[in-house]
Write a protein that holds these residues in place. Structure first.
Motif, PDB file in Angstrom:
ATOM      1  N   GLY A 255       0.795  -1.226   0.000  1.00 29.29           N
ATOM      2  CA  GLY A 255       0.000   0.000   0.000  1.00 29.29           C
ATOM      3  C   GLY A 255       0.821   1.266   0.000  1.00 29.29           C
ATOM      4  O   GLY A 255       0.340   2.312  -0.424  1.00 29.29           O
ATOM      5  N   ASN A 256       2.054   1.180   0.479  1.00 28.33           N
ATOM      6  CA  ASN A 256       2.886   2.368   0.536  1.00 28.33           C
ATOM      7  C   ASN A 256       3.873   2.399  -0.617  1.00 28.33           C
ATOM      8  O   ASN A 256       3.834   3.287  -1.467  1.00 28.33           O
ATOM      9  CB  ASN A 256       3.632   2.420   1.879  1.00 28.33           C
ATOM     10  CG  ASN A 256       4.643   3.538   1.938  1.00 28.33           C
ATOM     11  OD1 ASN A 256       4.447   4.586   1.341  1.00 28.33           O
ATOM     12  ND2 ASN A 256       5.742   3.313   2.633  1.00 28.33           N
ATOM     13  N   GLU A 257       4.752   1.395  -0.669  1.00 30.44           N
ATOM     14  CA  GLU A 257       5.842   1.420  -1.649  1.00 30.44           C
ATOM     15  C   GLU A 257       5.333   1.445  -3.086  1.00 30.44           C
ATOM     16  O   GLU A 257       5.817   2.229  -3.915  1.00 30.44           O
ATOM     17  CB  GLU A 257       6.762   0.222  -1.437  1.00 30.44           C
ATOM     18  CG  GLU A 257       7.523   0.241  -0.118  1.00 30.44           C
ATOM     19  CD  GLU A 257       8.675   1.230  -0.110  1.00 30.44           C
ATOM     20  OE1 GLU A 257       9.117   1.629  -1.195  1.00 30.44           O
ATOM     21  OE2 GLU A 257       9.140   1.583   0.984  1.00 30.44           O
ATOM     22  N   THR A 258       4.376   0.585  -3.408  1.00 27.69           N
ATOM     23  CA  THR A 258       3.961   0.503  -4.805  1.00 27.69           C
ATOM     24  C   THR A 258       3.183   1.736  -5.241  1.00 27.69           C
ATOM     25  O   THR A 258       3.468   2.324  -6.293  1.00 27.69           O
ATOM     26  CB  THR A 258       3.118  -0.766  -5.051  1.00 27.69           C
ATOM     27  OG1 THR A 258       2.002  -0.777  -4.157  1.00 27.69           O
ATOM     28  CG2 THR A 258       3.950  -2.011  -4.816  1.00 27.69           C
ATOM     29  N   THR A 259       2.212   2.169  -4.430  1.00 33.33           N
ATOM     30  CA  THR A 259       1.422   3.336  -4.823  1.00 33.33           C
ATOM     31  C   THR A 259       2.274   4.594  -4.842  1.00 33.33           C
ATOM     32  O   THR A 259       2.137   5.444  -5.729  1.00 33.33           O
ATOM     33  CB  THR A 259       0.229   3.513  -3.867  1.00 33.33           C
ATOM     34  OG1 THR A 259      -0.526   2.293  -3.824  1.00 33.33           O
ATOM     35  CG2 THR A 259      -0.673   4.643  -4.329  1.00 33.33           C
ATOM     36  N   ARG A 260       3.182   4.724  -3.875  1.00 32.95           N
ATOM     37  CA  ARG A 260       4.025   5.918  -3.866  1.00 32.95           C
ATOM     38  C   ARG A 260       4.910   5.963  -5.107  1.00 32.95           C
ATOM     39  O   ARG A 260       5.184   7.047  -5.633  1.00 32.95           O
ATOM     40  CB  ARG A 260       4.864   5.964  -2.590  1.00 32.95           C
ATOM     41  CG  ARG A 260       6.256   5.382  -2.663  1.00 32.95           C
ATOM     42  CD  ARG A 260       6.936   5.473  -1.322  1.00 32.95           C
ATOM     43  NE  ARG A 260       8.371   5.277  -1.406  1.00 32.95           N
ATOM     44  CZ  ARG A 260       9.188   5.263  -0.351  1.00 32.95           C
ATOM     45  NH1 ARG A 260       8.688   5.414   0.865  1.00 32.95           N
ATOM     46  NH2 ARG A 260      10.477   5.098  -0.499  1.00 32.95           N
ATOM     47  N   PRO A 301       5.159  -0.918 -10.884  1.00 28.58           N
ATOM     48  CA  PRO A 301       5.840  -0.722  -9.596  1.00 28.58           C
ATOM     49  C   PRO A 301       6.468  -1.981  -9.024  1.00 28.58           C
ATOM     50  O   PRO A 301       7.491  -1.905  -8.342  1.00 28.58           O
ATOM     51  CB  PRO A 301       4.736  -0.185  -8.687  1.00 28.58           C
ATOM     52  CG  PRO A 301       3.450  -0.620  -9.341  1.00 28.58           C
ATOM     53  CD  PRO A 301       3.725  -0.596 -10.807  1.00 28.58           C
ATOM     54  N   VAL A 302       5.873  -3.144  -9.276  1.00 24.25           N
ATOM     55  CA  VAL A 302       6.510  -4.413  -8.917  1.00 24.25           C
ATOM     56  C   VAL A 302       7.109  -4.987 -10.188  1.00 24.25           C
ATOM     57  O   VAL A 302       6.404  -5.247 -11.161  1.00 24.25           O
ATOM     58  CB  VAL A 302       5.500  -5.397  -8.298  1.00 24.25           C
ATOM     59  CG1 VAL A 302       6.170  -6.735  -8.015  1.00 24.25           C
ATOM     60  CG2 VAL A 302       4.905  -4.820  -7.015  1.00 24.25           C
TER      61      VAL A 302
END
Length: 419
Positions: A255-260, A301-302
């Motif tokens: 929820g943090n790393e990918t969306t950011r 993002p991934v």
């Protein structure tokens, strides 16, 4: 450009290669898709006659989607990283993404309570309030590190608000997740030896787990109107406080790393393509759906996820695998597959056929937070451009040294401050 044979020999697991220019790496994946879409990447120099250690790099959209759907043939329980990790470390960093059924199905059913359409629809007002709060705190001089000032704060704060985590823990959670998911970068873990990375990730994970266990136990004793309570103290089957704590690491990671990173890549690519930015701003609602999907495809993002073959004789097209074979799904490559996307290297916010795999392929492990991420991206870009219509990136992003997350650590931005 190197000759085809040289391109195909590039070790995709070598982090130094991932520090090469993005267009150079893209050309390698294009060559793989064309000439060797299921390429074996060795990880050792095995003795003659011995089975070589390594993995099969799957680079086409079709293979990624098919493997994702066939979790009985290609499992996640043996690990989702290229290299095998100690079981305890894998548990810290993976949670339910490193599980197979029936345990995976049990935990996913419980966790999905917090991600229903009804729950997410009610979140828009809270997300808007969070974006307003962050925008109000943006530097008044009209320049910032966009990642630390906006992109990293928004998804983390939303997750914390959903869970009911006090704001006092925000800085610690951000620092800990940077270590866990950015462990291959010396900015987050200075000791880049295997032992140093293991020690740093374990310490950060244990501290997060201790915090969430404490909060989960509090909710069991005194339920509240938050996501932790829904997951550990509902009338139906619940997560244990220990399961909740481990799931939290995945939740703040996803929820943090990918969306950011989609937000950060989004500002930069829109700056690089002012015609697309102007088109979107000319009618935000008209283009928001296709624009957000294009940002997801573009950012990917991934970057990859691994699966392990469960038995001898598993086939993928004309290939036959043996039990224990590793296959790595390169989502970044699937999102540039020429057989699926017209002009895949063109950023086009009006792209109306966009079956990207930014959230993984369809199947048991499709991202539970996909709808939440789309909602956050919609609110974030809408309100960001309303407040600072001329905001733009300056210079090049500082990338995360990694081949798992397509991370941006720092991105300078400028805008006209509101007076």
């Amino acid at each position: 450009m190197a000759e085809s044979g040289e391109l195909l020999s590039v070790p995709l697991h070598d982090l130094s290669w991932w520090e090469r220019p993005a267009d150079e790496r893209a050309s390698v994946f294009a060559e793989l898709r064309k000439n060797s879409p299921r390429k074996f990447i060795p990880l050792d120099d095995a003795a003659h006659g011995a089975k070589r250690k390594g993995f099969w790099a799957l680079t086409t959209h079709a293979d990624i989607v098919e493997v994702s759907r066939r979790s009985d043939d290609f499992c996640s329980g043996e690990g989702t990283q290229i290299f095998d990790q100690p079981a305890a470390l894998r548990e810290y960093r993976g949670s339910i993404i490193d599980m197979d059924n029936p345990e995976h199905a049990r935990l996913r059913k419980i966790v999905s309570r917090g991600f229903t359409s009804r729950n997410l629809a009610a979140l828009r007002t809270d997300i808007e309030a969070t974006v307003t709060e962050i925008l109000d705190a943006m530097p008044a001089d009209g320049s910032c590190d966009f990642v630390s000032s906006f992109a990293a704060l928004l998804p983390l704060r939303i997750i914390d608000n959903m869970l009911g985590i006090p704001r006092e823990h925000e800085a610690f959670i951000l620092e800990a997740t940077n270590v866990i998911l950015g462990a291959s970068d010396a900015e987050y873990v200075s000791d880049q030896s295997g032992a140093g990375i293991h020690r740093a990730v374990t310490q950060a994970s244990e501290k997060l787990i201790a915090l969430l266990q404490e909060l989960a136990e509090e909710r069991v004793a005194e339920p509240r109107d938050d996501l932790i309570t829904k997951l550990v103290a509902a009338d139906d089957e619940n997560l244990t406080p220990q399961e909740m704590a481990k799931f939290f690491i995945l939740l703040v990671g996803a929820g943090n790393e990918t969306t950011r990173n989609v937000i950060s890549h989004g500002l930069h690519v829109l700056t690089q393509h002012p015609d697309q930015r102007d088109l979107w701003l000319s009618d935000y609602d008209e283009h928001k759906q296709t624009a957000i999907e294009e940002l997801l495809r573009w950012a990917s993002p991934v970057i990859h996820m691994r699966r392990t073959v469960t038995r001898d004789g598993v086939r993928l097209g004309d290939m036959e695998f043996s039990a224990g074979d590793k296959v790595v799904l390169w989502y970044n490559s699937g999102n540039r597959d020429e057989d699926v996307f017209d002009d895949p290297e063109v950023f086009d916010i009006t792209r109306d056929y966009n079956p990207h795999v930014a959230f993984g392929g369809a199947g048991a492990h499709f991202c539970l937070g996909a709808h939440l991420a789309r909602l956050e991206l919609d609110v974030a870009f809408r309100m960001l451009f309303e407040r600072f219509p001329d905001i733009h990136s300056v210079g090049e992003p500082v990338p995360l040294r990694a081949n798992f997350l397509n991370g941006i650590k720092h991105l300078s931005a400028e805008y006209t401050p509101v007076r």
